[in-house]
Design an enzyme around this catalytic site. Structure first.
Site, PDB file in Angstrom:
ATOM      1  N   ASN A  87     -10.111  -0.120  -0.812  1.00 24.10           N
ATOM      2  CA  ASN A  87      -8.646  -0.061  -0.750  1.00 24.10           C
ATOM      3  C   ASN A  87      -8.070  -0.682  -2.030  1.00 24.10           C
ATOM      4  OD1 ASN A  87      -5.934  -0.354  -0.209  1.00 24.10           O
ATOM      5  ND2 ASN A  87      -6.198  -1.286   1.809  1.00 24.10           N
ATOM      6  N   CYS A 131       0.814  -1.224   0.000  1.00 23.45           N
ATOM      7  CA  CYS A 131       0.000   0.000   0.000  1.00 23.45           C
ATOM      8  C   CYS A 131       0.845   1.270   0.000  1.00 23.45           C
ATOM      9  CB  CYS A 131      -0.949   0.006   1.189  1.00 23.45           C
ATOM     10  SG  CYS A 131      -2.105  -1.354   1.121  1.00 23.45           S
ATOM     11  N   HIS A 139      -3.583   7.159   2.363  1.00 22.84           N
ATOM     12  CA  HIS A 139      -3.930   5.835   1.837  1.00 22.84           C
ATOM     13  C   HIS A 139      -5.332   5.470   2.327  1.00 22.84           C
ATOM     14  CE1 HIS A 139      -3.901   1.724   0.730  1.00 22.84           C
ATOM     15  NE2 HIS A 139      -3.754   1.269   1.956  1.00 22.84           N
TER      16      HIS A 139
HETATM   17  O1  UT7 Z   1      -3.995  -1.324   3.378  1.00 25.52           O
HETATM   18  C1  UT7 Z   1      -3.183  -2.278   3.962  1.00 25.52           C
HETATM   19  C2  UT7 Z   1      -3.202  -2.185   5.411  1.00 25.52           C
HETATM   20  N1  UT7 Z   1      -4.430  -2.721   5.919  1.00 25.52           N
HETATM   21  C3  UT7 Z   1      -5.128  -2.047   6.820  1.00 25.52           C
HETATM   22  O2  UT7 Z   1      -4.803  -0.940   7.157  1.00 25.52           O
HETATM   23  C4  UT7 Z   1      -6.324  -2.755   7.433  1.00 25.52           C
HETATM   24  C5  UT7 Z   1      -6.343  -2.496   8.911  1.00 25.52           C
HETATM   25  N2  UT7 Z   1      -7.424  -3.211   9.584  1.00 25.52           N
HETATM   26  C6  UT7 Z   1      -8.724  -2.852   9.472  1.00 25.52           C
HETATM   27  O3  UT7 Z   1      -9.057  -1.947   8.723  1.00 25.52           O
HETATM   28  C7  UT7 Z   1      -9.714  -3.521  10.367  1.00 25.52           C
HETATM   29  O4  UT7 Z   1      -9.046  -4.318  11.301  1.00 25.52           O
HETATM   30  C8  UT7 Z   1     -10.761  -4.426   9.597  1.00 25.52           C
HETATM   31  C9  UT7 Z   1     -11.684  -3.542   8.783  1.00 25.52           C
HETATM   32  C10 UT7 Z   1     -10.028  -5.409   8.709  1.00 25.52           C
HETATM   33  C11 UT7 Z   1     -11.612  -5.181  10.598  1.00 25.52           C
HETATM   34  O5  UT7 Z   1     -12.223  -4.269  11.488  1.00 25.52           O
HETATM   35  P1  UT7 Z   1     -12.110  -4.466  13.076  1.00 25.52           P
HETATM   36  O6  UT7 Z   1     -12.854  -3.366  13.679  1.00 25.52           O
HETATM   37  O7  UT7 Z   1     -10.661  -4.596  13.408  1.00 25.52           O
HETATM   38  O8  UT7 Z   1     -12.878  -5.808  13.275  1.00 25.52           O
HETATM   39  P2  UT7 Z   1     -12.395  -7.118  14.027  1.00 25.52           P
HETATM   40  O9  UT7 Z   1     -11.533  -7.922  13.128  1.00 25.52           O
HETATM   41  O10 UT7 Z   1     -11.897  -6.765  15.374  1.00 25.52           O
HETATM   42  O11 UT7 Z   1     -13.774  -7.875  14.215  1.00 25.52           O
HETATM   43  C12 UT7 Z   1     -14.807  -7.363  15.071  1.00 25.52           C
HETATM   44  C13 UT7 Z   1     -16.008  -8.272  14.945  1.00 25.52           C
HETATM   45  C14 UT7 Z   1     -15.656  -9.754  15.063  1.00 25.52           C
HETATM   46  O12 UT7 Z   1     -16.757 -10.397  15.690  1.00 25.52           O
HETATM   47  P3  UT7 Z   1     -16.694 -10.795  17.242  1.00 25.52           P
HETATM   48  O13 UT7 Z   1     -15.519 -11.706  17.374  1.00 25.52           O
HETATM   49  O14 UT7 Z   1     -16.510  -9.482  17.972  1.00 25.52           O
HETATM   50  O15 UT7 Z   1     -18.015 -11.444  17.476  1.00 25.52           O
HETATM   51  C15 UT7 Z   1     -15.574 -10.204  13.634  1.00 25.52           C
HETATM   52  O16 UT7 Z   1     -15.843 -11.586  13.473  1.00 25.52           O
HETATM   53  O17 UT7 Z   1     -16.592  -8.103  13.656  1.00 25.52           O
HETATM   54  C16 UT7 Z   1     -16.674  -9.377  12.999  1.00 25.52           C
HETATM   55  N3  UT7 Z   1     -16.471  -9.166  11.576  1.00 25.52           N
HETATM   56  C17 UT7 Z   1     -17.466  -8.851  10.738  1.00 25.52           C
HETATM   57  N4  UT7 Z   1     -18.777  -8.690  10.935  1.00 25.52           N
HETATM   58  C18 UT7 Z   1     -19.536  -8.351   9.858  1.00 25.52           C
HETATM   59  C19 UT7 Z   1     -15.302  -9.204  10.881  1.00 25.52           C
HETATM   60  N5  UT7 Z   1     -15.546  -8.922   9.598  1.00 25.52           N
HETATM   61  C20 UT7 Z   1     -16.870  -8.702   9.490  1.00 25.52           C
HETATM   62  C21 UT7 Z   1     -17.702  -8.370   8.397  1.00 25.52           C
HETATM   63  N6  UT7 Z   1     -19.024  -8.205   8.642  1.00 25.52           N
HETATM   64  N7  UT7 Z   1     -17.236  -8.202   7.152  1.00 25.52           N
END
Ligand code: UT7
Length: 332
Positions: A286, A116, A256
């Site tokens: 992204n 990225c 980004h």
């Molecule tokens: O560009 C390259 C660099 N990459 C980045 O900068 C990405 C950085 N990371 C992120 O943007 C975020 O971590 C994500 C968008 C990937 C995920 O968001 P988050 O707020 O960190 O979610 P999480 O992984 O902590 O998940 C929270 C909850 C989980 O459920 P429980 O365990 O709390 O019940 C996940 O299973 O949300 C759930 N979850 C979803 N729910 C609905 C994860 N993905 C989804 C989804 N829809 N698509």
């Protein structure tokens, strides 16, 4: 001897027609529009459909737009650098293929893989070649066909990424405008959180690696998020400090587009109001190396000569950085 600086003198871009909306993703994985918008800011992303089309096909459109806008003969371009993690093939470089398709017969060309942050790394490299005095016209492309490496049954990654390309033309600056300063950083120990498990020399493709879905993006989202918030905000602030720039001096932040919450954290650290931040994550998601030039493409008409613009990125590697540009032209 006066120092030569490199100025961006034109911008091109390309996004595929197909829009993959949050609603459509709801039919593919267990997710919902509200979660995606509130956790990432993405509403839809573009997907390159069609047999035999790859990153070069998007990159070449962005390059052709620049050539047409500037009325430049393709043979005048000295060098093309393509930032991508989704090359058409492992080799040759996608940059070579773009040059062939766009008729850049005199350019030497190569790819740069910094995920990225790829566009920022390539922009700094291209600028240095201009600053050397040896080259007069360099095109830097940022392109990724992320849909080619995304598992559309993995809700943690498929909601974020999209396809797209942007490009800029670099020429020697004739005044005080141009690329003024950059801070670029890498930390390979971060690779454990964001990588592709197979398909490289460590684990070449086999039937087993394909069945195990090891040719898709592997991301530990929360870990990457923490590093990204800190990395992008810190480096942007450091760049401001070392150049004595205050928030009032800055016309635009070009961040980004990985997650709206990471963008907000960076803008807050720089003390910048939302109106000064380019955000198009809702439209494209992204696009990895494509995000920064696609922002410049979308905002080109609003950029004014002399504007202080800060570009900032964070991505796989880990790689991150920030670049200060004094914008070189008004576009009418
Ligand atoms: O560009 C390259 C660099 N990459 C980045 O900068 C990405 C950085 N990371 C992120 O943007 C975020 O971590 C994500 C968008 C990937 C995920 O968001 P988050 O707020 O960190 O979610 P999480 O992984 O902590 O998940 C929270 C909850 C989980 O459920 P429980 O365990 O709390 O019940 C996940 O299973 O949300 C759930 N979850 C979803 N729910 C609905 C994860 N993905 C989804 C989804 N829809 N698509």
């Amino acid at each position: 001897m006066t120092k030569i600086t490199a100025a961006i003198t034109s911008v091109g871009g390309y996004v595929p027609e197909y829009r993959l909306t949050n609603k459509e993703l709801e039919t593919m994985v267990d997710t919902n529009d509200e979660w995606i918008r509130s956790r990432t800011g993405v509403e839809e992303r573009r997907i390159l459909k069609g047999e035999g089309l790859g990153s070069s096909d998007m990159g070449v459109e962005a390059v052709k737009e620049i050539l047409a806008k500037k009325g430049i003969d393709p043979a005048e371009i000295d060098c093309l650098i393509c930032a991508t993690v989704t090359p058409d093939m492992v080799f040759p470089a996608t940059a070579n293929i773009i040059c062939d398709k766009a008729g850049l017969t005199n350019a030497f060309s190569f790819d740069m893989g910094a995920a990225c942050s790829g566009f920022l790394f390539a922009l700094t490299t291209g600028s240095s070649l201009i600053e050397s005095g040896r080259y007069k016209k360099i095109i830097v492309v940022g392109v990724d066909k992320m849909s080619s490496i995304i598992d559309y049954s993995d809700r943690a990654t498929c909601i974020i990424f999209g396809d797209g390309a942007g490009a800029v033309l670099l020429e020697p600056s004739v005044d005080e405008t141009g690329v003024k300063d950059s801070i670029l950083k890498s930390d390979g120990s971060g690779r454990q959180y964001l990588h592709m498990k197979a398909g490289g020399s460590v684990k070449p493709a086999t039937v087993e690696t394909v069945l195990a879905k090891e040719h898709y993006v592997y991301q530990e989202g929360q870990a990457v998020f923490k590093f990204a918030v800190k990395g992008m905000a810190d480096v942007s602030y450091e760049l401001m400090q070392r150049n004595n720039l205050t928030a009032d001096d800055i016309a635009w932040l070009v961040p980004h587009q990985a997650n709206l919450r990471i963008i907000d954290a960076t803008a807050n650290r720089m003390d910048l109001p939302k109106e000064k931040v380019m955000i198009n994550i809702q439209k494209y998601g992204n696009t990895t190396a494509g995000t920064l030039p696609l922002c410049l493409w979308d905002w080109e008409k609003q950029l004014k000569k002399g504007d202080n613009v800060i570009l900032a990125a964070f991505g796989g590697g880990f790689t991150w950085g920030a670049t200060w540009i004094k914008w070189a032209y008004d576009s009418n």
